[in-house]
Design a protein around this motif. Sequence first.
Motif, PDB file in Angstrom:
ATOM      1  N   LEU A  68      39.364  22.131  38.865  1.00 12.97           N
ATOM      2  CA  LEU A  68      40.665  21.795  38.284  1.00 12.97           C
ATOM      3  C   LEU A  68      41.028  22.839  37.231  1.00 12.97           C
ATOM      4  CD1 LEU A  68      40.096  17.939  37.924  1.00 12.97           C
ATOM      5  CD2 LEU A  68      41.383  19.149  39.700  1.00 12.97           C
ATOM      6  N   GLU A  69      42.168  23.472  37.431  1.00 13.19           N
ATOM      7  CA  GLU A  69      42.609  24.561  36.562  1.00 13.19           C
ATOM      8  C   GLU A  69      43.995  24.258  36.011  1.00 13.19           C
ATOM      9  OE1 GLU A  69      43.973  29.240  37.128  1.00 13.19           O
ATOM     10  OE2 GLU A  69      42.285  28.475  38.300  1.00 13.19           O
ATOM     11  N   ARG A  70      44.156  24.460  34.716  1.00 14.28           N
ATOM     12  CA  ARG A  70      45.470  24.278  34.104  1.00 14.28           C
ATOM     13  C   ARG A  70      46.433  25.337  34.636  1.00 14.28           C
ATOM     14  NH1 ARG A  70      46.663  21.569  29.275  1.00 14.28           N
ATOM     15  NH2 ARG A  70      48.887  21.637  28.851  1.00 14.28           N
ATOM     16  N   ASP A  71      47.583  24.914  35.080  1.00 15.16           N
ATOM     17  CA  ASP A  71      48.572  25.819  35.642  1.00 15.16           C
ATOM     18  C   ASP A  71      49.374  26.432  34.495  1.00 15.16           C
ATOM     19  OD1 ASP A  71      50.147  27.205  37.376  1.00 15.16           O
ATOM     20  OD2 ASP A  71      51.282  25.474  38.110  1.00 15.16           O
ATOM     21  N   VAL A  72      48.973  27.625  34.086  1.00 14.48           N
ATOM     22  CA  VAL A  72      49.642  28.301  32.968  1.00 14.48           C
ATOM     23  C   VAL A  72      50.260  29.609  33.473  1.00 14.48           C
ATOM     24  CG1 VAL A  72      48.137  27.272  31.230  1.00 14.48           C
ATOM     25  CG2 VAL A  72      47.493  29.447  32.267  1.00 14.48           C
ATOM     26  N   PRO A  73      51.385  30.022  32.907  1.00 19.06           N
ATOM     27  CA  PRO A  73      52.088  31.213  33.408  1.00 19.06           C
ATOM     28  C   PRO A  73      51.233  32.471  33.416  1.00 19.06           C
ATOM     29  CG  PRO A  73      53.497  29.953  31.927  1.00 19.06           C
ATOM     30  CD  PRO A  73      52.135  29.331  31.838  1.00 19.06           C
ATOM     31  N   TRP A  74      50.387  32.638  32.394  1.00 17.44           N
ATOM     32  CA  TRP A  74      49.603  33.874  32.276  1.00 17.44           C
ATOM     33  C   TRP A  74      48.746  34.096  33.517  1.00 17.44           C
ATOM     34  CZ3 TRP A  74      49.092  38.350  29.922  1.00 17.44           C
ATOM     35  CH2 TRP A  74      47.872  39.001  29.927  1.00 17.44           C
ATOM     36  N   TYR A  75      48.018  33.057  33.929  1.00  7.41           N
ATOM     37  CA  TYR A  75      47.165  33.203  35.108  1.00  7.41           C
ATOM     38  C   TYR A  75      47.956  33.051  36.407  1.00  7.41           C
ATOM     39  CZ  TYR A  75      43.278  33.018  31.828  1.00  7.41           C
ATOM     40  OH  TYR A  75      42.426  33.287  30.800  1.00  7.41           O
ATOM     41  N   ALA A  76      48.994  32.232  36.385  1.00  9.60           N
ATOM     42  CA  ALA A  76      49.791  32.026  37.602  1.00  9.60           C
ATOM     43  C   ALA A  76      50.397  33.334  38.102  1.00  9.60           C
ATOM     44  CB  ALA A  76      50.878  30.999  37.349  1.00  9.60           C
ATOM     45  N   SER A  77      50.736  34.218  37.175  1.00 11.40           N
ATOM     46  CA  SER A  77      51.359  35.485  37.563  1.00 11.40           C
ATOM     47  C   SER A  77      50.338  36.563  37.899  1.00 11.40           C
ATOM     48  CB  SER A  77      52.261  35.983  36.424  1.00 11.40           C
ATOM     49  OG  SER A  77      51.495  36.252  35.258  1.00 11.40           O
ATOM     50  N   GLN A  78      49.038  36.255  37.719  1.00 15.25           N
ATOM     51  CA  GLN A  78      48.000  37.266  37.931  1.00 15.25           C
ATOM     52  C   GLN A  78      46.870  36.734  38.809  1.00 15.25           C
ATOM     53  OE1 GLN A  78      48.393  40.272  36.786  1.00 15.25           O
ATOM     54  NE2 GLN A  78      49.936  40.068  35.189  1.00 15.25           N
ATOM     55  N   ARG A  79      47.189  35.890  39.775  1.00 14.08           N
ATOM     56  CA  ARG A  79      46.138  35.264  40.584  1.00 14.08           C
ATOM     57  C   ARG A  79      45.644  36.227  41.673  1.00 14.08           C
ATOM     58  NH1 ARG A  79      49.152  29.522  40.376  1.00 14.08           N
ATOM     59  NH2 ARG A  79      48.038  28.727  38.545  1.00 14.08           N
ATOM     60  N   ASP A  80      44.329  36.508  41.641  1.00 13.92           N
ATOM     61  CA  ASP A  80      43.726  37.326  42.679  1.00 13.92           C
ATOM     62  C   ASP A  80      42.845  36.502  43.622  1.00 13.92           C
ATOM     63  OD1 ASP A  80      41.748  36.837  40.820  1.00 13.92           O
ATOM     64  OD2 ASP A  80      41.462  38.925  40.247  1.00 13.92           O
ATOM     65  N   LEU A  81      42.780  35.173  43.407  1.00 16.50           N
ATOM     66  CA  LEU A  81      42.084  34.278  44.335  1.00 16.50           C
ATOM     67  C   LEU A  81      42.774  32.919  44.302  1.00 16.50           C
ATOM     68  CD1 LEU A  81      39.598  34.209  46.273  1.00 16.50           C
ATOM     69  CD2 LEU A  81      38.362  33.118  44.400  1.00 16.50           C
ATOM     70  N   PRO A  82      44.003  32.837  44.825  1.00 14.19           N
ATOM     71  CA  PRO A  82      44.761  31.586  44.720  1.00 14.19           C
ATOM     72  C   PRO A  82      44.254  30.482  45.636  1.00 14.19           C
ATOM     73  CG  PRO A  82      45.998  33.201  45.979  1.00 14.19           C
ATOM     74  CD  PRO A  82      44.800  33.918  45.438  1.00 14.19           C
ATOM     75  N   GLU A  83      43.556  30.835  46.722  1.00 14.09           N
ATOM     76  CA  GLU A  83      43.096  29.831  47.689  1.00 14.09           C
ATOM     77  C   GLU A  83      41.645  30.132  48.084  1.00 14.09           C
ATOM     78  OE1 GLU A  83      45.772  29.651  50.956  1.00 14.09           O
ATOM     79  OE2 GLU A  83      47.522  29.119  49.731  1.00 14.09           O
ATOM     80  N   PRO A  84      40.677  29.785  47.258  1.00 10.26           N
ATOM     81  CA  PRO A  84      39.275  30.060  47.589  1.00 10.26           C
ATOM     82  C   PRO A  84      38.824  29.256  48.809  1.00 10.26           C
ATOM     83  CG  PRO A  84      39.426  28.629  45.672  1.00 10.26           C
ATOM     84  CD  PRO A  84      40.818  29.088  45.967  1.00 10.26           C
ATOM     85  N   ASP A  85      37.909  29.831  49.583  1.00  7.64           N
ATOM     86  CA  ASP A  85      37.414  29.150  50.778  1.00  7.64           C
ATOM     87  C   ASP A  85      36.067  28.470  50.543  1.00  7.64           C
ATOM     88  OD1 ASP A  85      35.737  31.326  50.572  1.00  7.64           O
ATOM     89  OD2 ASP A  85      36.247  32.188  52.533  1.00  7.64           O
ATOM     90  N   PHE A  86      35.602  28.457  49.297  1.00  6.96           N
ATOM     91  CA  PHE A  86      34.281  27.904  48.999  1.00  6.96           C
ATOM     92  C   PHE A  86      34.348  26.632  48.151  1.00  6.96           C
ATOM     93  CE2 PHE A  86      35.385  31.450  46.204  1.00  6.96           C
ATOM     94  CZ  PHE A  86      35.372  30.852  44.956  1.00  6.96           C
TER      95      PHE A  86
END
Length: 371
Positions: free
Chosen positions: A43-61
Amino acid sequence: MTRPLDIVILGLSLSSSWGNGHATTFRALLRGLNADGHRVLFLERDVPWYASQRDLPEPDFCELQYYSDLDNLLSAHADRIRTADAVVIGSYIPEGVQIIDAVTALSPKRLCFYDIDTPVTLAKLDRGDEEYLARRQIPLFDAYFSFSGGEVLDRLEKVYGSRNAVALYCSVDPDRYGNTGERPEWDLGYLGTYSPDRQPTLERLLIEVARRLPDRRFVVAGPQYPADIDWPANVERIEHLPPAEHPSFYSRQRFTLNVTRADMIEAGWSPSVRLFEAAACGTPIISDHWRGLDELLPYEEAIVIARDTGDVVNALSQIDDDKRARIAAEARTIVMRSHTGLARSRQLVAALLDLELRAGAEQPASRRISA
């Protein structure tokens, strides 16, 4: 092989590695858990800083879910938190104190804290700074998993009231970190976000070295460095490197530099994930000194210690390729044996199962939130 566990983790970030070391730490750990068949909801807080810099938005693990605020967290995930075999709350999450209290009130089967910033956390608590953890909350946790080991664990239990302090160092995913076979491009490099307390060491152990060795090439990768830093002409700057590019970065260095934050030096036994990543890539490491480092990587056998500029100059000038290769190989052997994500995940699971065995002594319902 143990029975599969259902684990809920509330952490700073899994989706974005931008400007934080938490994401890579969680990714290696969760991939290890997945490899052994454990189920994880992150569970991750949806914050603009990380939302705009996601390099793994849908992990498969693992399952990754975002929440907007505390109310959204509870309304969407309270049932899963109650029924999971363990709930692990990480350091530096937004509204951490309020979330810890709210999750405690749900009476999860096992409630744990994973502090990826232990020396920083304890220094903050000593100043009365309870940004993401209140001192009164430490005894609430069935286990306090700590980025730092050694004497720090005794301090957590004797001074701060932890019922069970357990070292859980960061780790590396060997499937994603290895030497790429590229030719060395830099004599010495450093990967890390700018930090005011690390900068004097970086000045001493890399920038001044570059000035003394103008014929050598250096590189510093990482965001948030002030514009007024006087970089020598032979120091290349890279603003940000996503984890996928780390192996190539390390593989192109003759040596890599490890620089440790002041709170972590004072605490000791606090290895950065960069140590394990560089070692996995077969790159010899030059590091500042702190207590406990030699217990992880023996000095001069698996790592080079530098206390001043001259030490780094001597290492770059006097250590030949054969010795470099021996140092790198010994470090890699140690890391592959003891510091992979799979090894770390098994340590976590063993600790959680041990809590189950001891559960009769204290049930979750006995936790009380004090004002």
